[in-house]
Each structure stands twice: as C-alpha cells, then as structure tokens.
Design an enzyme around this catalytic site. Structure first.
Site, PDB file in Angstrom:
ATOM      1  N   ASP A 134       3.093 -19.131 -34.064  1.00  0.00           N
ATOM      2  CA  ASP A 134       1.803 -18.461 -33.975  1.00  0.00           C
ATOM      3  C   ASP A 134       1.104 -18.632 -35.312  1.00  0.00           C
ATOM      4  OD1 ASP A 134      -0.442 -17.118 -33.382  1.00  0.00           O
ATOM      5  OD2 ASP A 134       0.492 -15.206 -32.900  1.00  0.00           O
TER       6      ASP A 134
HETATM    7  C1  NOJ Z   1      -3.013 -15.677 -33.377  1.00  0.00           C
HETATM    8  C2  NOJ Z   1      -2.663 -14.954 -32.100  1.00  0.00           C
HETATM    9  O1  NOJ Z   1      -1.629 -14.024 -32.309  1.00  0.00           O
HETATM   10  C3  NOJ Z   1      -2.266 -15.917 -31.002  1.00  0.00           C
HETATM   11  O2  NOJ Z   1      -2.004 -15.207 -29.827  1.00  0.00           O
HETATM   12  C4  NOJ Z   1      -3.346 -16.943 -30.804  1.00  0.00           C
HETATM   13  O3  NOJ Z   1      -3.055 -17.767 -29.715  1.00  0.00           O
HETATM   14  C5  NOJ Z   1      -3.455 -17.725 -32.097  1.00  0.00           C
HETATM   15  N1  NOJ Z   1      -3.850 -16.836 -33.155  1.00  0.00           N
HETATM   16  C6  NOJ Z   1      -4.431 -18.897 -32.009  1.00  0.00           C
HETATM   17  O4  NOJ Z   1      -5.728 -18.458 -31.977  1.00  0.00           O
END
Ligand code: NOJ
Length: 696
Positions: free
Chosen positions: A240
């Site tokens: 993530d």
């Molecule tokens: C952080 C978020 O926690 C995640 O769910 C998301 O897909 C990513 N950023 C990309 O934007």
C-alpha cells in the site's frame, strides 16, 4: 506510432507526462502506473513500453475505482446496507466498464477490511463489521469488476485490501498498530479475503498496519503461509503506497535495502510507489541475500496477469478512442446508481408514520442543512474525477419529485464548510414559512475516508444546535442523516420522530432520496455496522461474547456505569414503511450428523400498508465450545420482496460448514453439541429453536 526517444528529443510530451517517467519506461524500470490521467497519456506510455523498452512488456494502468468511476454509486458501506449482492456486483461491473473505457485495467478495490470502530472514518470503504456479510459482498465486488474473462476490454483486475487487519487499528486511529490475536485474525479478518481469493481475485494489497509485531508488508505468515500457501493464491500482491519504505519508520527495516529484502522475502510482489525494490533488488539477488527464484516467482505472477488481461495479444485493447464519452453516465448506469442508493438507505425511525410523504400534501418544503452546500460529500470519499459532474443534490431531487410544491434550500450552519454567520437566520426563516422541513445532517466531506479518524464521531455541535432550533418550530421534520460512518447523535435520535439514514448516496443522491421520501421505493436497507450509543463503547459489534458475567445477571456484571451496553442501532437493523411479521421457525430435524443438511423454515408476512422488501437474517449460536464463542453469528440472509398482505416461506439450509470455527490449535473444525437458531429482521432477535449436532 509515437516513439519515446523522439518525444523526448522534440520535447513533445503530452502535458500529463514528465520526461523522467518516459526515461524510466524506456529503461524498462516500470511495470505499472497508478493515476495516469486520460487515454492519450496511457497510450503514449504503453507505446513506449511495448516498442522501446528492453523487454517490450506492456504496462498495467491502475486507479482507485472504489464506488464507481464517473457514475458514482453510494459509498461501499452504504452499498453493503442494501444486502443486495446482485446489485452490488452490478455496481462493480458498471464501474469496471466506465473505468476501462478510460484505459484503467486495475482497481484497488474492494476493501474487505472488517471493522468494529466508528472512530475510523475508513470504515466508509468497507462492508462493515461482519465476516459473513463481508465475504458475500467481497465476492460480489470481485466478480463484478473481473467478470468471467479478464481479457475482455470491459473487465479489470480487482484487488482485495488491506491484507490484513487494517480495519482493526488500535483505538480506531488510522495507520496505527493492531493488537489482535491470531484467533481474531482467523475468525473475523481473514474470511472476506479467503472468499475473495476463492472467487479468483487477481491481486491483494498489504496494509499500513502491523500484525503480531510485524508490518504486514513483511508478514511471511500472512503472505507466504496463509495467502500463497494454504489458500493457493495465484495472483500478485502489492504494497500500500509507501508501505515498504515505511518499515523503516516502524523500526523494523534498518534501511531501504533491508526494507526491499524483507518485503520480497515475505511474499510481497509489487512495490506501489516506494521504489525500494527497483533500487535494491538486483544487488540483493546478485549478492545472494534474496534467492533469484523468489524474484522469478514475483515476476511470473505479474506476467501471468498481464497475459490474462490480453495485453500480450493487444497491448492497446483498453484504449478505444471515443468510448469513454459513450459509456460514462450511460442512462442505465445512472438508473442503477439511483436504485441502489435508494435501496441502501436505512429507515431508523418513523414513529408518527410521517413517511412516506404524500406528494400533494405540502405546499412549501424547506430543505435545510449543510449537505447540499458541501456537495462533494454527497458523492463520498474516493472519486475518480474530484468534481461533482452529474450530481443531483438533495434539493434538486426533492424539487423534481414535488413539482407542485415550492422547494427552497438553506445551508443553516455557519461552521465548515460554509462560513456565513447569517445562514442560520435564513434557514430558520425558510423553515418557519414551510409546512415540511427536510433537515439534512452529517459530517463534512473530509470526515469519512482515509485518514479521517476521530476520537468523537458525533454529529457536529453546530448541526445539533441548528436541529434544536428547527425542532422548536414544531413543524413536521424528516431528518436525513448523510454519513459515511456510524455517528453518535443522541439528541437528534431522541427528539425527532423521523430519521432516515441516506449515507453518502453518490451521483443520483437527490433522486434516490426523493424516491424513498415519496415511497416510490420503500426503504429496505439494514445496517452493516453497529451504530454505537456512545463512542466509548468502541470497538463494538453484535459479535460480542457473553463473558463469565453477562449483563443479564445481577451484581458485578460486565457493564458501564454511565451507559448501556446496547448500541443505538444494532447490526442488521432497518425499518420499512410496512411491517413484517415473522412466524415460528420450523426445523427439519432437531438432530444432525456432520454430513447432514437440515433446514430452518420460517414464514414472513407483510402485514402493513405498503409493498416492501425485507432482509431475513439467520443467526446461529454455538451453545458450548472448546473456545469462547460470540453470542450469535450471521450465517445466512435472504432479501425478499413482499406485496402488502402477502406471505412467503423462507428456507435456510444448515450444514456443518456454518458451525465451524477455529479451535485452540487454529484448526477449522465443528464440534458436536447444541446450536440455537434465530431468524429475524436484525441481529437484535431472540426467538430461537435449537438442534444437536452429533459426532457422526
Ligand atoms: C492508500 C490507500 O490505503 C489504498 O487503499 C489506496 O489504494 C492507495 N493509497 C492508492 O491510492
């Protein structure tokens, strides 16, 4: 064809693309992109990758398509309140169709995190608190996005996230550590991931949290042992955002090279943005710290999905000029957004049967409250476009439906997002002149989404103050609560007779609200998450355990001195304009062997004045087990539509599978003994019958 080198030389790049990005693609150092704007930019980068990078491997383009692309559906938590799996699947399918028309091939959805904590605003993106409902919805969303064939230009890769435990961050504070046991993980957190995997989810995203002392991006237990090992997951995993590098902040990785080593060894395949792997993997493999076979495995997983997407047959098949304009906001997409939004709304209170509203009865309707002014919030967190194109605000929808009434709007509160001090006076003046007030309350746009934790998730004070003044006018009031998370709102809850939870309904917000207010659609939503009575009850779920001192006993029992244990609104709760009557449960047998199937049948009758749909819920209680068990667990549900005056008989099958749990050795087993069954309109149901499962 466009050529990267020429583009660079002539400095002729489309405005969305920077030179250093093109250089990275030319060198073959990029495998996928996130958030690349339109079709042209994607096309340019793909052409360079395919024609000029060393291996000519096509790129994947990703974006967070969470609840619709341009046609925005209700926020995921709201969709979950519809308990309508077909409709939820269709919403994902439409989102995939619209997103793919703009060249998106991979979405970072569904979020399948189970959460019991209203403090964490991120609950807006999940399916609520229950692993059974969450699993069913995970499957609906994965199959909606991915369809039957990933090579179809209208389907996209799904991504189950955040693996695992992110919904259980300590004290509801986003990105925090977790303090959950392996048992809790297996009982409540993993089932929706397992269901997504069984449904063929292509990718899985790690979380920002730790589990059992290890940041989950480096959890060999989660990634290699459970996901890729026990469950046989064949797709790839992705970090993530910057989570690989964040292991340095966790003081778990010593430096960036170490972070890369930890991530790949644990079974992480793709680095979303931290770059620690591209910087260090080659050296790590050359010096023998990381086995080449590990790298091969990650690469094989990624290439396999690129093949499955059909990118090696035609790397451009997602890029059809002019398609996006035809597809986005298609009438059938908007129609689905409208129906799903209406079917997601939850009627919390209708004490004087003010609803449904009689269209001819009101001459002057005042819509008061901050929601229409903060119009982005009607769409909810995570939008592809960050604008309100196509949005039908509440007032517009109401005005459309009540074309013979005068419909006026005032924001009413002078706090965020509107700063004008005279707003309250204006609102009260409109309200005074009206014969019906629709009071739209709820938290602002920035208060339900990622990184929106609150210690006190309540209705803002200025809105409660306004509500008190509105109440004092003594007019009929419908409170519309537009929120993306459970809110605590005791004064409003106790002092108004009519409360409709609209959630954050998406593009068709106003039309959907009007459909419900007029009774065009009889509300049938049921809460997928508990609404606490007080924030101090968090974490709270209907899945609590009785304890040795249940609060049904007297004396020193498990309770608060200053509040009940009960929530404000229980999981599964939601009213209708009509009434449903539940008959007695009849069991096909009071004994079952592990390989038997028995049935529980109940008659549900619509005894009220309107046609309507009801979500009939089956709960099972394990009366005695080798580990402590929750008081009850949802194990089945069926949404049925019943004409007024009609009845239907509903049969649930019960098999050993529904009785299984993780024993002390974390084996998934059933144990012989007594089980009780409850079938009702919410988790707050007691009428029960029981049966015994024998050992053979
Ligand atoms: C952080 C978020 O926690 C995640 O769910 C998301 O897909 C990513 N950023 C990309 O934007």
């Amino acid at each position: 064809q466009l050529r990267g080198m020429k583009l660079i030389k002539n400095n002729d790049l489309p405005p969305g693309i920077k030179i250093d990005i093109v250089e990275e693609v030319l060198r073959g150092r990029v495998g996928s992109f996130l958030n690349v704007g339109g079709l042209d930019d994607k096309m340019t980068l793909q052409t360079i990758a395919v024609n000029e990078s060393p291996a000519g491997i096509p790129l994947i383009f990703a974006q967070d398509v969470i609840h619709g692309f341009k046609t925005t559906f209700p926020v995921p938590l709201a969709e979950a309140a519809s308990w309508d799996l077909e409709a939820i699947k269709r919403s994902a399918e439409i989102a995939a169709r619209e997103a793919s028309s703009s060249g998106v091939m991979w979405t970072f959805a569904p979020m399948v995190d189970i959460s019991w904590d209203a403090r964490m605003g991120r609950v807006v993106e999940g399916a609520g608190e229950d692993p059974y409902l969450g699993s069913q919805i995970a499957v609906a969303r994965v199959t909606g996005f991915q369809g039957d064939d990933l090579a179809d230009s209208h389907t996209i890769l799904a991504c189950a996230k955040h693996f695992a435990g992110y919904g259980q961050v300590l004290a509801g504070r986003d990105y925090n550590q977790t303090r959950i046991s392996k048992r809790f993980l297996h009982d409540y957190i993993l089932p929706p991931f397992k269901a997504a995997n069984d449904a063929g989810v292509a990718t899985v995203m790690n979380g920002f949290n730790d589990f059992d002392g290890v940041p989950v991006s480096a959890s060999k237990y989660l990634l290699r042992d459970v996901l890729k090992g026990e469950w046989g997951f064949e797709g790839f995993t992705v970090s993530d955002w910057n989570s690989f590098a964040e292991m340095i902040n966790w003081r778990y990785a010593e430096n960036r090279k170490h972070a890369a080593e930890l991530a790949i060894k644990a079974g992480s395949d793709v680095d979303m943005i931290s770059l620690v792997t591209i910087e260090n993997l080659e050296a790590l493999v050359r010096e023998g710290s990381v086995a080449e076979s590990m790298l091969d495995d990650a690469v094989r997983r990624i290439l396999k999905l690129k093949f499955k997407l059909g990118l090696f047959d035609d790397p451009y098949h997602y890029f059809t000029e002019g398609l996006e304009e035809q597809v986005v906001f298609a009438p059938e997409h908007l129609q689905h957004a409208r129906t799903l939004a209406a079917n997601s709304m939850v009627l919390l209170k209708n004490q004087q049967e003010l609803l449904p509203l009689n269209k001819g009865q009101y001459t002057n309707i005042a819509v008061i409250g901050p929601k229409d002014a903060d119009s982005l919030s009607l769409l909810g967190a995570w939008q592809a476009a960050w604008n309100t194109d196509g949005l039908v605000p509440f007032t517009e929808g109401i005005a459309n439906a009540f074309s013979n009434s005068k419909v006026t709007y005032a924001v009413g509160v002078d706090g965020d997002p509107v700063k004008n001090k005279t707003e309250e006076e204006k609102a009260l003046a409109l309200a005074k002149d009206s014969d019906l007030i629709i009071l739209t309350l709820g938290e602002g746009f920035w208060f339900a989404g990622e990184n929106t934790s609150l210690v006190d998730p309540k209705l803002p004070d200025n809105q409660v103050a306004l509500a008190k003044k509105i109440k004092a006018l003594g007019k009929p009031v419908v409170v519309v609560l537009a929120t993306g998370r459970p809110l605590v709102f005791p004064w409003v809850r106790e002092n108004f007779a009519t409360i409709l939870l609209s959630w954050l309904p998406g593009t068709e917000a106003g039309n959907a609200l009007a459909d419900v207010l007029t009774g065009e659609i009889n509300p049938s939503g049921k809460l997928p998450i508990t609404f606490p009575h007080h924030v101090g009850q968090a974490p709270i779920s209907y899945l609590f355990k009785e304890t040795g001192r249940p609060d049904t006993d007297k004396g020193n029992v498990t309770r608060y001195l200053d509040a009940p244990n009960r929530p404000a609104y229980a999981f599964g709760f939601g009213l209708s304009y009509t009434q449903f009557k539940y008959g007695p449960i009849s069991l096909s047998s009071s004994k079952m062997r592990p390989d038997d199937t028995i049935t529980a049948t109940i008659t549900v009758s619509n005894v009220g004045k309107y046609d309507g749909a009801e979500v009939v819920q089956l709960y099972i209680r394990d009366e005695f087990a080798s580990v402590t068990r929750p008081v009850k667990e949802l194990k089945g549900f069926e949404k049925v539509f019943l004409k007024k005056g009609s009845s239907t008989s509903i049969t649930f099958e019960i098999t050993e599978e529904q009785l299984k749990f993780f024993n002390q050795d974390l084996q998934y087993v059933s144990e012989p003994g007594e089980f009780s069954i409850e079938i009702g309109p919410s988790s707050d149901t007691t009428a029960s019958v029981s049966f015994k499962m024998t050992s053979e």
